[in-house]
Scaffold this active site. Structure first.
Site: not given
Length: 494
Positions: A465, A413
């Site tokens: 994560h 992006t």
């Protein structure tokens, strides 16, 4: 004979093209009437008829590049009265009569096209034609909005729209009947729908309507904007297309004569696409342990290479050499090395992808969409640039296909095109990471013990994560940084 030419463009305008024709050859127009729109890399310019008369041959097509003073069309003066007289013929009694006059025949059913399995819902967004209106073969009569894209519904035959079976906002499914068209040329109905050009006293309701250009009215209808709330910036105080766009974005100009401090409110229903974006972002926040790591890249070598070869590149490939292709190549090289960043969680499994389907986030008036570059690792720079340019153009017009928006293993992006300096992008589920690219700005940096000015770009990698450890995330981002700072590494694959 009067000429209609491209208005004088500012020196800072790098390119311009015809974005819309509001008339066609043979149409009657009045002096000052908007007949076309020209889009530059900064604004949209409205083009007006230089005289009253009949439009001659259009010299440019939609999408053609244009320059200041270039001829767009000609107008044959003095033909308005005849056109007005022709349009004043008695209208047909009904749509049924019109269809009979054009040849008749059984009504043709128009149904919702087959929707992809991944489409959770769809609804009728708007009708472009009303019952009794004449329609031509392949003319769009309605649009259906899904949680991903808007689909245009064309008429399969020429005739009259005889029935509307679904109301705006109603939910629809694959194969559902939405309309019927009575086939035939429908000349009488067409005449009934053709507005007279001659000047007449406007009815009270029309007089009360806010002054606006056709493009502004079209945009207002599509985006649910009340033109009465807009202080028009166009000729004669009329609302322009850009005024409508600003209003849709929430930047509504204060209505002329309104007092400072007024507390007006507007309530606009969210589109299916906007609701889908909101739900996906919330899903991402709920289902992923999102962490963002940052780095910065010295863009000097990349900018120098682009400057050195951009003319040869465009001459050979017919497409401009931008910056995004370098980011895509750098990302693909890093994904091939750190495969976990290109993986996804599926239940208790980790799914590794041996290909790089890179999503390119594109902003449009309808909202954010992410078309996919399939097998981006095997694409050349020219193919990447051409695909991104095509995605951008079709995102603005709502022409992207469903399959182009599904899948993807990683997303880039670029908030830098809007001036963003740093951000923390949100992962696009079920992907595990997203790269945020920002504006390249000259900054003082320390190199070999000396402070120098370099064009720097902050890079942000948001990652899940749950499956990507900090070490892999940082190493991946460093690999992207190295590819950007030394583009020759991408060619040598080192």
């Amino acid at each position: 004979m009067a000429d209609v030419k491209v208005p004088e463009l500012a020196e800072s305008i790098s390119q311009a093209e015809v974005s819309e024709w509001l008339v066609k050859t043979g149409d009657a127009v009045e002096q000052g009437q908007q007949i076309a729109a020209i889009e530059t890399d900064k604004i949209v310019l409205e083009v007006y008829a230089s005289a009253s008369g009949t439009v001659g041959e259009l010299q440019k097509k939609v999408g053609d590049d244009v320059a200041s003073g270039e001829l767009l069309a000609t107008i044959t003066e003095g033909a308005v009265a005849a056109a007005a007289a022709a349009s004043a013929e008695p209208p047909a009694a009904s749509a049924k009569d019109a269809s009979a006059g054009g040849g008749g025949g059984e009504s043709v059913a128009i149904k919702v096209p087959e929707l992809a399995e991944s489409i959770s819902e769809a609804s009728l967004e708007k009708w472009l034609k009303q019952a009794g209106d004449p329609v031509a073969t392949d003319e769009v009569i309605a649009t259906i909005e899904t949680d991903k894209v808007a689909l245009e519904i064309p008429s399969p035959v020429t005739g009259v729209l005889a029935e509307q079976a679904v109301a705006v906002g109603d939910s629809v499914v694959s194969g559902q009947l939405i309309a019927k068209v009575a086939p035939g040329s429908a000349p009488a109905a067409a005449a009934a729908k053709q507005p007279a050009v001659q000047e007449t006293a406007a009815p009270a309701s029309a007089a009360a309507a806010p002054a606006s250009f056709p493009a502004a009215r079209k945009m207002a209808s599509e985006l649910g904007v009340d033109l009465g709330t807009i202080a028009g910036s166009g000729k004669g105080g009329r609302a322009t297309k850009s005024d409508g766009a600003a209003a849709a974005a929430g930047a509504v100009a204060e209505p002329a004569g309104s007092a400072a401090g007024e507390r007006n409110e507007r309530r606009v229903k969210m589109t299916k696409l906007r609701m889908a974006i909101a739900n996906r972002l919330l899903e991402s926040q709920r289902s992923a342990a999102i962490l963002t790591t940052f780095n910065e890249a010295d863009m000097s070598a990349l900018i120098s290479m682009r400057k050195r070869y951009k003319e040869q590149f465009q001459e050979k490939h017919g497409i401009k050499l931008g910056i995004m292709s370098f980011f895509v190549k750098a990302v693909c090289a890093a994904l091939r090395e750190y495969t976990i960043v290109n993986a996804a969680i599926d239940g208790n499994d980790i799914v590794y992808h041996d290909y790089c389907d890179v999503g390119i986030a594109v902003g449009s008036e309808r909202g954010l969409v992410v078309p996919i570059l399939r097998n981006a690792e095997s694409m050349g720079m020219a193919a990447i640039e051409a695909a991104i340019a095509d995605f951008g153009a079709r995102a603005q017009s709502g022409k992207l296909e469903l399959e182009e928006l599904s899948g993807g293993t990683f997303t880039i992006t670029n908030g830098g095109v809007f001036g963003s300096l740093v951000s923390t992008p949100i992962i696009n589920p079920p992907q595990s990471a997203i790269l945020g690219v920002h504006a390249t700005k000259e900054r003082p940096v320390a190199i070999d013990g000396e402070v120098v000015i370099r064009p720097m770009n902050y890079l942000a990698l948001s990652y899940d994560h749950q499956i990507i450890d900090g070490r892999e995330a940082v190493q991946f981002l460093v690999a992207v940084k190295q590819g950007l700072e030394d583009p020759s590494r991408l060619l040598l694959e080192i």
